[in-house]
Design a protein around this motif. Structure first.
Motif, PDB file in Angstrom:
ATOM      1  N   TYR A   1       0.849  -1.194   0.000  1.00  0.00           N
ATOM      2  CA  TYR A   1       0.000   0.000   0.000  1.00  0.00           C
ATOM      3  C   TYR A   1       0.889   1.250   0.000  1.00  0.00           C
ATOM      4  CZ  TYR A   1      -2.790   3.853   1.777  1.00  0.00           C
ATOM      5  OH  TYR A   1      -3.389   5.072   1.929  1.00  0.00           O
ATOM      6  N   PHE A   2       0.502   2.245  -0.796  1.00  0.00           N
ATOM      7  CA  PHE A   2       1.146   3.556  -0.770  1.00  0.00           C
ATOM      8  C   PHE A   2       0.067   4.625  -0.770  1.00  0.00           C
ATOM      9  CE2 PHE A   2       4.199   0.756  -2.949  1.00  0.00           C
ATOM     10  CZ  PHE A   2       5.314   0.944  -2.153  1.00  0.00           C
ATOM     11  N   ASP A   3       0.296   5.700  -0.024  1.00  0.00           N
ATOM     12  CA  ASP A   3      -0.649   6.813  -0.049  1.00  0.00           C
ATOM     13  C   ASP A   3      -0.730   7.423  -1.436  1.00  0.00           C
ATOM     14  OD1 ASP A   3      -1.448   6.664   2.614  1.00  0.00           O
ATOM     15  OD2 ASP A   3       0.175   7.957   3.316  1.00  0.00           O
ATOM     16  N   LEU A   4       0.399   7.476  -2.119  1.00  0.00           N
ATOM     17  CA  LEU A   4       0.380   7.953  -3.498  1.00  0.00           C
ATOM     18  C   LEU A   4       1.518   7.334  -4.297  1.00  0.00           C
ATOM     19  CD1 LEU A   4       1.793  11.591  -3.828  1.00  0.00           C
ATOM     20  CD2 LEU A   4       1.832  10.371  -1.655  1.00  0.00           C
ATOM     21  N   VAL A   5       1.248   7.167  -5.583  1.00  0.00           N
ATOM     22  CA  VAL A   5       2.235   6.686  -6.542  1.00  0.00           C
ATOM     23  C   VAL A   5       2.407   7.787  -7.574  1.00  0.00           C
ATOM     24  CG1 VAL A   5       2.860   4.898  -8.199  1.00  0.00           C
ATOM     25  CG2 VAL A   5       1.463   4.315  -6.194  1.00  0.00           C
ATOM     26  N   VAL A   6       3.643   8.233  -7.787  1.00  0.00           N
ATOM     27  CA  VAL A   6       3.930   9.395  -8.628  1.00  0.00           C
ATOM     28  C   VAL A   6       4.632   8.959  -9.905  1.00  0.00           C
ATOM     29  CG1 VAL A   6       5.100  11.625  -8.753  1.00  0.00           C
ATOM     30  CG2 VAL A   6       4.125  10.847  -6.583  1.00  0.00           C
ATOM     31  N   GLY A   7       4.067   9.353 -11.049  1.00  0.00           N
ATOM     32  CA  GLY A   7       4.674   9.046 -12.335  1.00  0.00           C
ATOM     33  C   GLY A   7       5.331  10.263 -12.965  1.00  0.00           C
TER      34      GLY A   7
ATOM     35  N   ARG B   1       9.786  17.293 -14.205  1.00  0.00           N
ATOM     36  CA  ARG B   1      10.279  15.924 -14.324  1.00  0.00           C
ATOM     37  C   ARG B   1      10.713  15.363 -12.970  1.00  0.00           C
ATOM     38  NH1 ARG B   1      15.566  14.437 -14.439  1.00  0.00           N
ATOM     39  NH2 ARG B   1      17.136  16.070 -14.246  1.00  0.00           N
ATOM     40  N   LEU B   2      10.606  14.048 -12.836  1.00  0.00           N
ATOM     41  CA  LEU B   2      11.024  13.381 -11.605  1.00  0.00           C
ATOM     42  C   LEU B   2      12.549  13.308 -11.538  1.00  0.00           C
ATOM     43  CD1 LEU B   2       8.488  10.412 -11.493  1.00  0.00           C
ATOM     44  CD2 LEU B   2       8.346  12.609 -10.338  1.00  0.00           C
ATOM     45  N   LYS B   3      13.078  13.506 -10.367  1.00  0.00           N
ATOM     46  CA  LYS B   3      14.530  13.450 -10.172  1.00  0.00           C
ATOM     47  C   LYS B   3      14.913  12.303  -9.242  1.00  0.00           C
ATOM     48  CE  LYS B   3      14.704  18.440 -10.875  1.00  0.00           C
ATOM     49  NZ  LYS B   3      13.242  18.570 -11.031  1.00  0.00           N
ATOM     50  N   LEU B   4      13.996  11.373  -9.041  1.00  0.00           N
ATOM     51  CA  LEU B   4      14.239  10.188  -8.227  1.00  0.00           C
ATOM     52  C   LEU B   4      14.156   8.947  -9.107  1.00  0.00           C
ATOM     53  CD1 LEU B   4      12.014  11.150  -5.170  1.00  0.00           C
ATOM     54  CD2 LEU B   4      14.512  11.200  -5.262  1.00  0.00           C
ATOM     55  N   ASP B   5      14.932   7.946  -8.782  1.00  0.00           N
ATOM     56  CA  ASP B   5      14.984   6.729  -9.584  1.00  0.00           C
ATOM     57  C   ASP B   5      13.676   5.959  -9.504  1.00  0.00           C
ATOM     58  OD1 ASP B   5      17.592   7.284 -10.292  1.00  0.00           O
ATOM     59  OD2 ASP B   5      18.447   6.086  -8.659  1.00  0.00           O
TER      60      ASP B   5
ATOM     61  N   HIS C   1      11.677  15.883  -0.189  1.00  0.00           N
ATOM     62  CA  HIS C   1      11.916  15.812  -1.633  1.00  0.00           C
ATOM     63  C   HIS C   1      10.858  16.556  -2.441  1.00  0.00           C
ATOM     64  CE1 HIS C   1      14.553  12.500  -0.343  1.00  0.00           C
ATOM     65  NE2 HIS C   1      15.203  12.730  -1.458  1.00  0.00           N
ATOM     66  N   TYR C   2       9.975  17.261  -1.767  1.00  0.00           N
ATOM     67  CA  TYR C   2       8.964  18.063  -2.463  1.00  0.00           C
ATOM     68  C   TYR C   2       9.669  19.122  -3.316  1.00  0.00           C
ATOM     69  CZ  TYR C   2       5.440  21.844  -2.767  1.00  0.00           C
ATOM     70  OH  TYR C   2       4.600  22.837  -3.193  1.00  0.00           O
ATOM     71  N   LYS C   3       9.273  19.215  -4.558  1.00  0.00           N
ATOM     72  CA  LYS C   3       9.803  20.164  -5.537  1.00  0.00           C
ATOM     73  C   LYS C   3      11.189  19.788  -6.039  1.00  0.00           C
ATOM     74  CE  LYS C   3      10.076  25.141  -6.468  1.00  0.00           C
ATOM     75  NZ  LYS C   3       9.902  26.505  -5.906  1.00  0.00           N
ATOM     76  N   THR C   4      12.052  19.248  -5.177  1.00  0.00           N
ATOM     77  CA  THR C   4      13.398  18.872  -5.607  1.00  0.00           C
ATOM     78  C   THR C   4      13.465  17.455  -6.161  1.00  0.00           C
ATOM     79  OG1 THR C   4      13.984  18.069  -3.399  1.00  0.00           O
ATOM     80  CG2 THR C   4      14.439  20.379  -3.890  1.00  0.00           C
ATOM     81  N   GLY C   5      12.494  16.603  -5.821  1.00  0.00           N
ATOM     82  CA  GLY C   5      12.536  15.223  -6.278  1.00  0.00           C
ATOM     83  C   GLY C   5      11.315  14.779  -7.059  1.00  0.00           C
ATOM     84  N   TRP C   6      10.154  15.324  -6.683  1.00  0.00           N
ATOM     85  CA  TRP C   6       8.926  14.976  -7.400  1.00  0.00           C
ATOM     86  C   TRP C   6       8.109  16.240  -7.634  1.00  0.00           C
ATOM     87  CZ3 TRP C   6       4.163  15.310  -4.613  1.00  0.00           C
ATOM     88  CH2 TRP C   6       4.283  15.485  -3.231  1.00  0.00           C
ATOM     89  N   ASN C   7       7.282  16.202  -8.667  1.00  0.00           N
ATOM     90  CA  ASN C   7       6.658  17.423  -9.172  1.00  0.00           C
ATOM     91  C   ASN C   7       5.463  17.891  -8.352  1.00  0.00           C
ATOM     92  OD1 ASN C   7       4.348  15.865 -10.144  1.00  0.00           O
ATOM     93  ND2 ASN C   7       5.716  15.148 -11.759  1.00  0.00           N
ATOM     94  N   MET C   8       5.062  19.142  -8.603  1.00  0.00           N
ATOM     95  CA  MET C   8       4.006  19.793  -7.835  1.00  0.00           C
ATOM     96  C   MET C   8       2.747  19.989  -8.672  1.00  0.00           C
ATOM     97  SD  MET C   8       6.169  22.653  -5.759  1.00  0.00           S
ATOM     98  CE  MET C   8       6.664  23.447  -7.294  1.00  0.00           C
TER      99      MET C   8
ATOM    100  N   ARG D   1       5.551   6.198  -3.665  1.00  0.00           N
ATOM    101  CA  ARG D   1       6.324   5.329  -4.575  1.00  0.00           C
ATOM    102  C   ARG D   1       6.524   6.054  -5.900  1.00  0.00           C
ATOM    103  NH1 ARG D   1       7.791   1.773  -8.273  1.00  0.00           N
ATOM    104  NH2 ARG D   1       7.995  -0.428  -7.686  1.00  0.00           N
ATOM    105  N   ILE D   2       7.742   6.008  -6.430  1.00  0.00           N
ATOM    106  CA  ILE D   2       8.085   6.666  -7.686  1.00  0.00           C
ATOM    107  C   ILE D   2       8.015   5.674  -8.848  1.00  0.00           C
ATOM    108  CG2 ILE D   2       9.966   7.735  -9.005  1.00  0.00           C
ATOM    109  CD1 ILE D   2       8.743   9.637  -7.016  1.00  0.00           C
ATOM    110  N   VAL D   3       7.345   6.085  -9.916  1.00  0.00           N
ATOM    111  CA  VAL D   3       7.363   5.360 -11.191  1.00  0.00           C
ATOM    112  C   VAL D   3       7.987   6.302 -12.207  1.00  0.00           C
ATOM    113  CG1 VAL D   3       5.988   4.319 -13.031  1.00  0.00           C
ATOM    114  CG2 VAL D   3       5.339   3.980 -10.627  1.00  0.00           C
ATOM    115  N   ASN D   4       9.276   6.150 -12.443  1.00  0.00           N
ATOM    116  CA  ASN D   4       9.975   7.102 -13.305  1.00  0.00           C
ATOM    117  C   ASN D   4       9.866   6.700 -14.772  1.00  0.00           C
ATOM    118  OD1 ASN D   4      11.592   9.118 -14.345  1.00  0.00           O
ATOM    119  ND2 ASN D   4      13.015   9.056 -12.635  1.00  0.00           N
ATOM    120  N   HIS D   5       8.632   6.726 -15.233  1.00  0.00           N
ATOM    121  CA  HIS D   5       8.310   6.521 -16.650  1.00  0.00           C
ATOM    122  C   HIS D   5       7.216   7.521 -17.002  1.00  0.00           C
ATOM    123  CE1 HIS D   5      10.586   2.760 -16.962  1.00  0.00           C
ATOM    124  NE2 HIS D   5      10.059   2.417 -15.799  1.00  0.00           N
TER     125      HIS D   5
END
Length: 328
Positions: A115-121, A136-140, A153-160, A202-206
């Motif tokens: 379970y994740f509260d959110l999954v970010v693509g 763009r995402l800056k996390l693997d 990691h807000y703004k620096t790793g995942w988008n707003m 969770r990051i989905v870098n696609h």
């Protein structure tokens, strides 16, 4: 399989809504999906086009159309969709953008593991590359963030932006994370609130989302309407500070984000001394934290406390000190 609720506000997008809905209808995800279209009373044929497409659709997605009695704005339309959603997870789609065919499939796949509260693509910028670094995402791919690491990691790793994310419906509702109505750039405030309260990401870098830059879009016009943008950010920063106080959130990264927003706003105002003064006094009032709060988040970092010395001075002296620091 996870039930997905797609929320699509519809307003004056007759040129683009067909492509948007086609991208939704073409999803490869085989689980249950509902798509909620919120008619926000535009002046063109957007909703008529959408309803004709739905009438001719024979696929597995369950569509429904909700009608506002009058135009209420993007935030209100999204909130209406959240209230009506029955899915386990929410996916926001702007009606002039498009999904990749495997958007939901890619974003839902990690939920089979945990379970994740959110999954970010990731997001593909179509029409202009200026926002690429911003969005763009800056996390693997596969990165999992928990607790304080999410806001760090807000703004620096995942988008707003609200789209390109699956968000747990129960998480959104339990934390009352609705969009602020009556402002532009509402995504920045909402994503900040999500980041402050989420426990797992969770990051989905696609690329899963096509963010379309339109000539008349709010994003495209933002540089032409700088003062409107500044006014919105003043409101947003005040709402950010209120959110931390109301929810008793003590977070050094969240506090620092607010300070960076303040620096950005005042930097734009520095050429106009009177505008700077008025904006500073407004920001000071709306972002004032008790001294013990700042002590908890800043610890005993003397340099940081000196940078915020203006908060400990009378307002008129604090404004002069802040102006000197920004213009020196």
């Amino acid at each position: 399989m996870t039930t997905i609720s797609i929320i699509v506000p519809i307003y004056n997008v007759e040129k683009y809504v067909e492509a948007c809905l086609q991208s939704i209808m073409a999803q490869t995800y085989t689980g249950p999906v509902e798509c909620i279209l919120v008619d926000d009373c535009g002046k063109d044929d957007s909703i008529d086009i959408a309803e004709r497409m739905i009438a001719g659709y024979e696929g597995p997605i369950r569509f429904q159309v909700l009608h506002h009695p009058h135009n209420r704005g993007l935030s209100a339309a999204r909130n209406t969709g959240v209230e009506a959603a029955s899915g386990d997870y929410l996916l926001f789609v702007d009606s002039d953008d498009e999904l990749t065919p495997d958007c939901i499939e890619l974003l839902e796949k990690p939920l089979a593991e945990a379970y994740f509260d959110l999954v970010v693509g990731d997001t593909a910028i179509i029409g202009n590359d200026d926002l690429h670094e911003y969005l763009r995402l800056k996390l693997d791919d596969g990165t999992v963030l928990r607790g304080a690491d999410i806001i760090s990691h807000y703004k620096t790793g995942w988008n707003m932006i609200a789209p390109a994310k699956l968000l747990s419906t129960s998480f959104i509702r339990q934390n009352h994370l609705l969009f602020k109505e009556g402002i532009i750039h509402e995504d920045e405030l909402w994503c900040f609130q999500v980041a402050c309260t989420a426990k797992s990401l969770r990051i989905v870098n696609h690329p899963v989302y096509h963010y379309m830059i339109r000539e008349q879009s709010i994003t495209a016009d933002s540089n032409k309407n700088l003062w409107k943008k500044i006014a919105a950010k003043v409101t947003i920063v005040g709402e950010m500070a209120s959110f931390l106080k109301e929810h008793a959130i003590v977070s050094a990264p969240a506090y620092q984000i607010i300070q960076k927003f303040i620096e950005e706003i005042l930097h734009y105002e520095k050429a106009d001394r009177e505008a700077f003064r008025k904006t500073y006094l407004t920001l000071r009032k709306s972002t004032q934290f008790p001294w013990h709060y700042r002590l908890r988040v800043k610890r005993w970092n003397l340099r940081s406390h000196l940078q915020e010395l203006h908060y400990f001075l009378p307002p008129s002296l604090g404004e002069r000190y802040k102006y000197w620091r920004i213009t020196r």
